[in-house]
Design an enzyme around this catalytic site. Structure first.
Site, PDB file in Angstrom:
ATOM      1  N   TYR A  48       0.841  -1.198   0.000  1.00 16.64           N
ATOM      2  CA  TYR A  48       0.000   0.000   0.000  1.00 16.64           C
ATOM      3  C   TYR A  48       0.874   1.246   0.000  1.00 16.64           C
ATOM      4  O   TYR A  48       1.911   1.290   0.674  1.00 16.64           O
ATOM      5  CB  TYR A  48      -0.925   0.006   1.216  1.00 16.64           C
ATOM      6  CG  TYR A  48      -1.894   1.173   1.232  1.00 16.64           C
ATOM      7  CD1 TYR A  48      -2.878   1.283   0.259  1.00 16.64           C
ATOM      8  CD2 TYR A  48      -1.797   2.173   2.200  1.00 16.64           C
ATOM      9  CE1 TYR A  48      -3.753   2.361   0.253  1.00 16.64           C
ATOM     10  CE2 TYR A  48      -2.676   3.241   2.202  1.00 16.64           C
ATOM     11  CZ  TYR A  48      -3.651   3.336   1.235  1.00 16.64           C
ATOM     12  OH  TYR A  48      -4.517   4.407   1.223  1.00 16.64           O
ATOM     13  N   ASP A  62      -1.426  15.767   6.287  1.00 23.06           N
ATOM     14  CA  ASP A  62      -2.236  15.103   5.257  1.00 23.06           C
ATOM     15  C   ASP A  62      -3.516  15.897   5.014  1.00 23.06           C
ATOM     16  O   ASP A  62      -4.607  15.490   5.410  1.00 23.06           O
ATOM     17  CB  ASP A  62      -2.550  13.676   5.721  1.00 23.06           C
ATOM     18  CG  ASP A  62      -3.345  12.883   4.695  1.00 23.06           C
ATOM     19  OD1 ASP A  62      -3.268  13.223   3.496  1.00 23.06           O
ATOM     20  OD2 ASP A  62      -4.045  11.930   5.098  1.00 23.06           O
ATOM     21  N   ASP A  89      -3.024   5.622  -2.788  1.00 25.49           N
ATOM     22  CA  ASP A  89      -4.010   6.610  -2.352  1.00 25.49           C
ATOM     23  C   ASP A  89      -3.947   7.806  -3.298  1.00 25.49           C
ATOM     24  O   ASP A  89      -2.957   8.543  -3.315  1.00 25.49           O
ATOM     25  CB  ASP A  89      -3.663   7.019  -0.916  1.00 25.49           C
ATOM     26  CG  ASP A  89      -4.580   8.074  -0.342  1.00 25.49           C
ATOM     27  OD1 ASP A  89      -5.491   8.540  -1.043  1.00 25.49           O
ATOM     28  OD2 ASP A  89      -4.374   8.446   0.827  1.00 25.49           O
ATOM     29  N   ASP A  91      -6.107  10.310  -3.192  1.00 23.85           N
ATOM     30  CA  ASP A  91      -6.853  11.402  -2.557  1.00 23.85           C
ATOM     31  C   ASP A  91      -8.170  11.652  -3.303  1.00 23.85           C
ATOM     32  O   ASP A  91      -8.908  10.736  -3.591  1.00 23.85           O
ATOM     33  CB  ASP A  91      -5.989  12.656  -2.463  1.00 23.85           C
ATOM     34  CG  ASP A  91      -4.960  12.569  -1.351  1.00 23.85           C
ATOM     35  OD1 ASP A  91      -5.073  11.659  -0.500  1.00 23.85           O
ATOM     36  OD2 ASP A  91      -4.018  13.373  -1.332  1.00 23.85           O
ATOM     37  N   HIS A 116      -7.246   4.364  -5.188  1.00 27.88           N
ATOM     38  CA  HIS A 116      -8.567   4.736  -4.676  1.00 27.88           C
ATOM     39  C   HIS A 116      -8.737   6.247  -4.671  1.00 27.88           C
ATOM     40  O   HIS A 116      -7.793   7.006  -4.443  1.00 27.88           O
ATOM     41  CB  HIS A 116      -8.861   4.120  -3.301  1.00 27.88           C
ATOM     42  CG  HIS A 116      -7.943   4.504  -2.187  1.00 27.88           C
ATOM     43  ND1 HIS A 116      -8.001   5.716  -1.553  1.00 27.88           N
ATOM     44  CD2 HIS A 116      -6.976   3.808  -1.561  1.00 27.88           C
ATOM     45  CE1 HIS A 116      -7.105   5.746  -0.584  1.00 27.88           C
ATOM     46  NE2 HIS A 116      -6.454   4.619  -0.573  1.00 27.88           N
ATOM     47  N   GLU A 118     -11.400   9.307  -3.288  1.00 28.36           N
ATOM     48  CA  GLU A 118     -12.367   9.515  -2.215  1.00 28.36           C
ATOM     49  C   GLU A 118     -13.370  10.616  -2.536  1.00 28.36           C
ATOM     50  O   GLU A 118     -13.198  11.380  -3.490  1.00 28.36           O
ATOM     51  CB  GLU A 118     -11.628   9.822  -0.914  1.00 28.36           C
ATOM     52  CG  GLU A 118     -10.874  11.128  -0.929  1.00 28.36           C
ATOM     53  CD  GLU A 118      -9.788  11.176   0.132  1.00 28.36           C
ATOM     54  OE1 GLU A 118      -9.783  12.145   0.917  1.00 28.36           O
ATOM     55  OE2 GLU A 118      -8.943  10.266   0.172  1.00 28.36           O
ATOM     56  N   CYS A 126      -7.127  13.683   6.911  1.00 30.78           N
ATOM     57  CA  CYS A 126      -7.078  12.279   7.298  1.00 30.78           C
ATOM     58  C   CYS A 126      -8.483  11.774   7.575  1.00 30.78           C
ATOM     59  O   CYS A 126      -9.279  12.438   8.246  1.00 30.78           O
ATOM     60  CB  CYS A 126      -6.192  12.119   8.527  1.00 30.78           C
ATOM     61  SG  CYS A 126      -6.279  10.466   9.255  1.00 30.78           S
ATOM     62  N   ARG A 161     -13.409   5.345  -2.404  1.00 28.32           N
ATOM     63  CA  ARG A 161     -13.435   5.505  -0.943  1.00 28.32           C
ATOM     64  C   ARG A 161     -14.534   6.499  -0.582  1.00 28.32           C
ATOM     65  O   ARG A 161     -14.660   7.555  -1.212  1.00 28.32           O
ATOM     66  CB  ARG A 161     -12.082   6.005  -0.455  1.00 28.32           C
ATOM     67  CG  ARG A 161     -12.089   6.486   0.996  1.00 28.32           C
ATOM     68  CD  ARG A 161     -10.719   6.893   1.456  1.00 28.32           C
ATOM     69  NE  ARG A 161     -10.788   7.962   2.443  1.00 28.32           N
ATOM     70  CZ  ARG A 161      -9.743   8.493   3.068  1.00 28.32           C
ATOM     71  NH1 ARG A 161      -8.531   8.041   2.817  1.00 28.32           N
ATOM     72  NH2 ARG A 161      -9.896   9.478   3.928  1.00 28.32           N
ATOM     73  N   GLU A 191     -14.465   4.248   4.768  1.00 29.07           N
ATOM     74  CA  GLU A 191     -13.526   4.777   5.750  1.00 29.07           C
ATOM     75  C   GLU A 191     -14.175   4.971   7.117  1.00 29.07           C
ATOM     76  O   GLU A 191     -15.348   5.329   7.225  1.00 29.07           O
ATOM     77  CB  GLU A 191     -12.955   6.111   5.256  1.00 29.07           C
ATOM     78  CG  GLU A 191     -11.939   6.771   6.179  1.00 29.07           C
ATOM     79  CD  GLU A 191     -10.679   5.957   6.412  1.00 29.07           C
ATOM     80  OE1 GLU A 191     -10.798   4.823   6.947  1.00 29.07           O
ATOM     81  OE2 GLU A 191      -9.588   6.453   6.088  1.00 29.07           O
ATOM     82  N   ASN A 213      -9.381  -0.337   6.676  1.00 29.77           N
ATOM     83  CA  ASN A 213      -8.200   0.469   7.016  1.00 29.77           C
ATOM     84  C   ASN A 213      -7.884   0.269   8.491  1.00 29.77           C
ATOM     85  O   ASN A 213      -8.580   0.776   9.359  1.00 29.77           O
ATOM     86  CB  ASN A 213      -8.493   1.942   6.723  1.00 29.77           C
ATOM     87  CG  ASN A 213      -7.322   2.842   7.053  1.00 29.77           C
ATOM     88  OD1 ASN A 213      -6.226   2.387   7.357  1.00 29.77           O
ATOM     89  ND2 ASN A 213      -7.548   4.147   6.987  1.00 29.77           N
TER      90      ASN A 213
END
Length: 301
Positions: A48, A62, A89, A91, A116, A118, A126, A161, A191, A213
């Site tokens: 990952y 983040d 990721d 974002d 992914h 989101e 985060c 996500r 999430e 996660n």
């Protein structure tokens, strides 16, 4: 020697086949290419690549400050070092639907097996912090449709996500997940689920793989592999764990220098020179060019 000989296309096909097996796939987060090699050697199923880790590595929080170029560059460095499929990721896709499409193609070129995207509002944060905001369903759907339409390798895994659970509850998360699957998402990342029953409810609601996660200090308990497998989770990630372990050790080491004047007491905790060279496959480079590896580690540490 050098990089993986497994092609990105083969890694993507392997990930698809592994997901079809129904077995739980474990993807620890690599904080650099060397840690990706360690993950591979230890026998995990994937690597990952966390956006939070990339941000932290740059000394940034983040909150969406990293760029597509930075993420794609680090994704390429990590992915080429491992024979395992990598999941990155992405974002919010770094912009509007056209930007999402470019993001997918650039990450595809970086050699990842999946990514992914989101449904948070930019600037994101985060997923286990309070104060998040998510976009409306239409915007979230457009992001996923853009991602799916942009990929050139049909095996590239497009995962959606959703962060809506923390704002509007589990039922909203399930509704959003269904809409994202209808938009073409190959998998769902719900999430900040709070318990196993919530993962199980999402699993029952969609007919695509789901991801858990297991980040420390977050909203979710740190469930075991068996617990997650029992409720039908397909992928589990440990996004920041190796970075936290490494930084914890680094901080203790610096404190020891200040307190004791040397690192003698910490040496037994360190990776040895011999182990590092083994992980780097130093000897293979010597077989290629004897001027590189022309020494012995016998009697060394």
């Amino acid at each position: 020697m050098l990089y993986s000989t497994v092609t990105p296309a083969d890694k993507r096909a392997a990930l698809r086949a592994a997901l079809a097996s129904g077995e739980l796939l474990r993807f620890p987060g690599a904080f650099n290419p060397l840690s990706a090699r360690l993950i591979t050697e230890k026998g995990f199923e994937g690597v990952y690549i966390s956006g939070a880790v990339i941000s932290a590595d740059l000394g940034l929080p983040d909150i969406g400050l990293t760029t597509l170029t930075e993420v794609a560059g680090r994704a390429a460095q990590i992915s080429r070092m491992s024979d395992l499929p990598s999941l990155v990721d992405a974002d919010t896709g770094f912009g509007e639907p056209m930007n999402v499409a470019r993001t997918v193609q650039q990450l595809e070129d970086a050699g990842v097996a999946g990514l992914h995207i989101e449904d948070q509002v930019n600037p994101k944060r985060c997923g286990h912090l309070d104060g998040k905001a998510v976009v409306d369903e239409d915007t979230a759907i457009k992001r996923i449709k853009a991602a799916v339409s942009a990929r050139r390798d049909a095996n590239l895994l497009i995962m959606a996500r959703t962060d809506i659970r923390a704002l509007d509850g589990l039922n909203s998360a399930i509704d959003r997940a269904k809409a994202l699957v209808d938009a073409g998402a190959d998998a769902i990342f719900p999430e900040a689920m709070v318990d196993l029953a919530e993962f199980e409810a999402v699993r029952a609601a969609v007919d695509v793989p789901i991801l858990a996660n297991m980040t420390e200090f977050g909203k979710s308990e740190l469930f075991t592999n068996q617990q997650l497998a029992d409720v039908g989770v397909n992928i589990v990630i440990y996004p920041v764990s190796l970075l936290r372990l490494a930084m914890g050790a680094a901080e203790r080491g610096l404190d020891t220098i200040l307190a004791e004047g040397s690192l003698t007491s910490r040496v037994p905790e360190m990776q040895t020179r011999a182990r590092l060279y083994e992980l780097l496959d130093y000897q293979s480079y010597g077989s290629f060019d004897t001027s590189v590896f022309n020494f012995t580690l016998d009697g060394n540490r």
